[in-house]
Design a protein around this motif. Sequence first.
Motif: not given
Lengths: 89, 358
Positions: A12, A43, A47, A52, A54-55, A88, B32-33, B53-59, B72, B77, B88-89
Amino acid sequence: MARISFTPNLQRHLDVTPCAVTGDTVAEVLAEVFAVNPRLRSYLLDDQGQVRRHVAIFVDAERIDDRRQLSDRVGADSEVYVVQALSGG
Amino acid sequence: MADVLYVATRKGLLTFARAGGGWRLVRTDFLGEPVSMVLADRRDGQLYAALNLGHFGPKLWRSTDAGQHWQEIAAPAFAAEAEGEGPSVTMIWSLEGGGADRPGSLWAGTLPGALFHSTDHGDSWQLNQALWQRPERAQWFGGGYDQPGIHSICVDPRDSARLRVAVSCGGIWCSDDDGVNWACRTQGMRAAYMPAELAQTPEIQDPHRMLACPAAPETLWVQHHNGIFLSRDDAAHWQELLGVEPSSFGFALAVHPREPETAWFVPAVKDECRVPVGQRLLVTRTRDGGQSFESLSRGLPQTDCFDLVYRHALEVDGSGQCLAMGSTTGHLWLSDDQGDSWQALAGNLPPIYALRFA
């Protein structure tokens, strides 16, 4: 040769495809992947370079122990799988 | 008046536009995000969307064509520290342009409470070390989130080196030299949630939202955790506005772009019960610097209402006539008459985090 694959949910956000890897540890394997796809790093890792919260990463269906240094061993024919943790969602 | 409204929600970035006599949803991005913040940069028309993003962090994503295409870009960071012990942010909570004379300059506030600066339209970010290294930061604590965070960044339109930043919970921080030196200015504020001996401590104040009047930036308004405060001397002193009915608890704030005495708020019962007073939604407006407040409810739900308006979800446009308001329960309202009356644009959206007029 070991292989790494990713949850389809990552698609996605960015283009990731399963690929062959040669590293002996999770850290080395991820470094190979990030060299090809630098955006992927943020992802999967925070940092500070830790996985992460929730990974989740599995090697041969075993969840890795070392989420900080990523020192879990990867065998020559291992399957590395990167997924999102349900915590997550 | 504004013709385009960006709506950052739990499940995407929505674009509403005027059409005929009303407004309609014309585009959904990042479906969805969670979109924690949006910035429509009036200096150059660029649009920024911060994802959480709940799993993959701030973007962070940027569009140079009003959302038709997105790219993107780097997200703020922290630098990696030895042994991975550093921070971490976890969320981008605020984004503001760095002044009309500095194209491409952006400021971002994050969870945990850090301030980042970009000079290249967000292609790269630098942590403001001076604020991050302040010893008082150890006294900051989370308000609403586990970590303290920076949610309000006011850049003085007369001098882009003058920054005023609000932290939940960490007070009001001011720099007159581009963020090199900082001072916490909360004289007159009080923290009712702390032991009495600590109630006046600057670095534990919880400003929920701070805005300066663009035409008179020495006038600053704060919706605080336990009241509404006003400063007419550039945060040197704060006056609490007492007796505000039906409540002075809330999160959202809007300030008229040219009339520093005019501001809007959305009251809720109190911190322990975050619903409208009497479950009747209304907006309060003062035109006289808080000496009096009007309750504005025409067009808003007056029974069985649970809507709460987050701190970035009440917005006034550049004319001062048009306001938009979005709620936690997915209602979006618009007013073309300074809040006298409201029309519902949508009632079944995701929780709304932030609004921006183009």
